[in-house]
Enzyme design. Structure first.
Site, short mmCIF file in Angstrom:
data_model
loop_
_atom_site.label_atom_id
_atom_site.label_comp_id
_atom_site.label_asym_id
_atom_site.label_seq_id
_atom_site.Cartn_x
_atom_site.Cartn_y
_atom_site.Cartn_z
N SER A 125 1.08 -1.50 -0.30
CA SER A 125 0.35 0.23 0.36
C SER A 125 0.69 1.44 0.05
CB SER A 125 -0.64 -0.21 0.98
OG SER A 125 -1.27 1.42 1.68
N TYR A 150 -2.70 -1.44 10.55
CA TYR A 150 -2.96 -2.36 9.20
C TYR A 150 -1.15 -1.69 8.31
CZ TYR A 150 -3.64 -1.62 4.73
OH TYR A 150 -4.42 -1.55 3.28
N LYS A 154 1.83 -3.91 6.30
CA LYS A 154 2.22 -3.84 4.89
C LYS A 154 3.66 -3.56 5.21
CE LYS A 154 -1.60 -4.45 3.97
NZ LYS A 154 -2.06 -6.21 2.71
N1 UFG Z 1 -13.33 10.51 3.64
C1 UFG Z 1 -13.92 11.83 4.27
N2 UFG Z 1 -15.26 10.64 4.91
C2 UFG Z 1 -15.05 9.06 4.57
C3 UFG Z 1 -14.39 8.74 4.25
C4 UFG Z 1 -12.46 9.41 3.08
O1 UFG Z 1 -13.46 12.48 3.25
O2 UFG Z 1 -16.16 8.95 5.31
C5 UFG Z 1 -11.56 11.47 2.93
C6 UFG Z 1 -11.01 11.18 3.55
O3 UFG Z 1 -10.23 12.13 4.67
C7 UFG Z 1 -9.36 10.84 3.13
C8 UFG Z 1 -10.17 10.52 1.22
O4 UFG Z 1 -11.64 10.48 1.69
O5 UFG Z 1 -9.19 12.15 2.62
C9 UFG Z 1 -9.63 8.80 0.86
O6 UFG Z 1 -10.02 8.16 1.95
P1 UFG Z 1 -10.33 6.58 2.28
O7 UFG Z 1 -10.47 5.82 3.89
O8 UFG Z 1 -11.31 6.29 1.37
O9 UFG Z 1 -8.66 5.87 1.48
P2 UFG Z 1 -7.16 6.50 2.71
O10 UFG Z 1 -6.95 7.19 1.51
O11 UFG Z 1 -7.25 6.38 3.62
O12 UFG Z 1 -6.66 5.34 2.15
C10 UFG Z 1 -5.62 5.33 2.28
C11 UFG Z 1 -5.36 3.64 1.24
C12 UFG Z 1 -5.24 2.81 2.37
C13 UFG Z 1 -3.55 3.27 2.76
C14 UFG Z 1 -4.24 4.47 3.96
C15 UFG Z 1 -3.32 4.72 4.71
O13 UFG Z 1 -6.34 3.10 -0.27
O14 UFG Z 1 -4.68 1.58 1.52
O15 UFG Z 1 -4.88 4.90 2.97
O16 UFG Z 1 -3.99 6.43 5.18
F1 UFG Z 1 -4.15 2.53 4.11
#
Ligand code: UFG
Length: 338
Positions: A125, A150, A154
């Site tokens: 990741s 998590y 990785k």
């Molecule tokens: N977000 C919102 N509201 C929500 C959900 C997410 O505003 O209800 C925002 C988050 O703050 C982030 C963006 O949308 O800015 C994307 O969030 P996700 O949860 O969809 O994905 P992440 O970027 O957090 O996930 C990524 C990778 C993972 C990894 C993670 C580590 O896809 O594999 O970063 O932080 F583990």
């Protein structure tokens, strides 16, 4: 050729099974069904006309894993998806995360070594980069201390593979995914988070169908153009194709190193607000949202430099952001009969 896909009924796993079958591989799936449904097998069959061989298996069970590999000595390569994957949940259940992700990986590697199997693709990741300094992120970016159990699984998972390769002729590709979204265009398989979704896209599509009253956008004071976080979203079908190419690269012995690392992203960053507005345009549905506090652990921006995977594997993303959002929306509607 026979390929084992662990976690093959999950989101990325199921799309990869389809991609493998479409290329003529015989696919064997193991999954413990802890975060996937057996009905995914029907979805796969609806697309390819074939049901993969399936065994429900808890990869933490060392003896069962060894028995499984002994019964399938003709497997030519392993794509290892099976793992717990929710960042937030891992903060609450660190031991369960370490147990599941490490024991499963170690048991699979040990069983592979035992039967002399040496080709593996590992799901890593972009979380290993933490808040990277220079965008877009290349594979040379330094690895930062993980912000969650998590993320740590990785990082250490990659190290376990690298260390084993020093004493065993393991050939492995570590794929560092950015943000996988979307669904198969048929609408037969997609992402099915259990309970309240943690990730952005399922939250948006569930808000659009009315399952959630509104979307919370976590923070609007980040160092980005509109203040919301920027991510690199990659269509799950393109990501599945990257796995097939990585495996074929190992099968053809084209790798120069025992362990190769590739970023898999679209190479372009989109903010949360850009994503919401694109979804509204694609679906024709207005999304209720509220700006709330930042979510702990979020980095302000991350997008990939994908030059290496394009050069070495000949892989290129083929889907646009609109394709990703339209397919995710199609899947949400179809699976809820909306
Ligand atoms: N977000 C919102 N509201 C929500 C959900 C997410 O505003 O209800 C925002 C988050 O703050 C982030 C963006 O949308 O800015 C994307 O969030 P996700 O949860 O969809 O994905 P992440 O970027 O957090 O996930 C990524 C990778 C993972 C990894 C993670 C580590 O896809 O594999 O970063 O932080 F583990």
């Amino acid at each position: 050729m026979k390929v084992l896909v662990t976690g093959g009924l999950g989101f990325i796993g199921s799309h990869t099974v389809v991609a493998l079958q479409e290329k003529g591989y015989e696919v064997v799936v193991v999954d413990d069904l802890s975060n996937a449904s057996i009905t995914v097998l029907e979805g796969i069959k609806s697309i390819t006309g074939q049901v993969p061989t399936f065994e429900q298996l808890d990869l933490r069970d060392k003896q069962a894993v060894h028995q499984f590999f002994h019964a399938h000595q003709d497997i030519a390569g392993v794509i290892h998806f099976a793992a717990s994957k929710a960042v937030g949940e891992s903060m609450k259940l660190p031991l369960e995360y370490y147990e599941n992700n490490f024991f499963s990986l170690i048991n699979v590697l040990a069983a592979m070594k035992h039967i002399g199997l040496n080709k593996m693709i590992f799901s890593s990741s972009c979380t290993v980069y933490g808040q990277g300094e220079v965008m877009p992120l290349t594979e040379e970016e330094s690895i930062k201390t993980a912000l969650s159990p998590y993320g740590n699984t990785k990082q250490v998972g990659e190290e376990i593979i690298v260390d084993l390769a020093k004493v065993y002729p393991l050939q492995a590709v570590l794929l560092r995914y950015f943000n996988p979204i979307g669904a198969h265009e048929s609408g037969f398989i997609g992402e099915s988070p259990q309970g309240v979704p943690y990730n952005l896209i399922p939250y948006i599509t569930q808000t659009a169908v009315g399952v959630r009253p509104f979307l919370s956008i976590y923070g609007k004071d980040y160092d980005t153009a509109d203040g919301t976080c920027v991510r690199d979203y990659i269509h799950v079908v393109d990501l599945a194709d990257a796995h097939v190419r990585a495996l074929e690269y190992l099968f053809k012995n084209e790798n120069t190193e025992q362990i190769e690392v590739f970023n898999v992203g679209n190479g372009q960053g989109y903010s949360v607000l850009e994503l919401v507005h694109s979804f509204e345009r694609v679906s024709g549905i207005k999304i209720n949202y509220e700006i709330v506090e930042r979510r702990p652990g979020d980095v302000d921006k991350a997008w990939a430099n994908t030059a290496k995977i394009e050069r070495v594997l000949g892989w290129k993303p083929t889907k646009t952001l609109d394709d990703m959002l339209a397919s995710a929306w199609n899947w949400e509607k179809k699976s809820r009969k909306y």
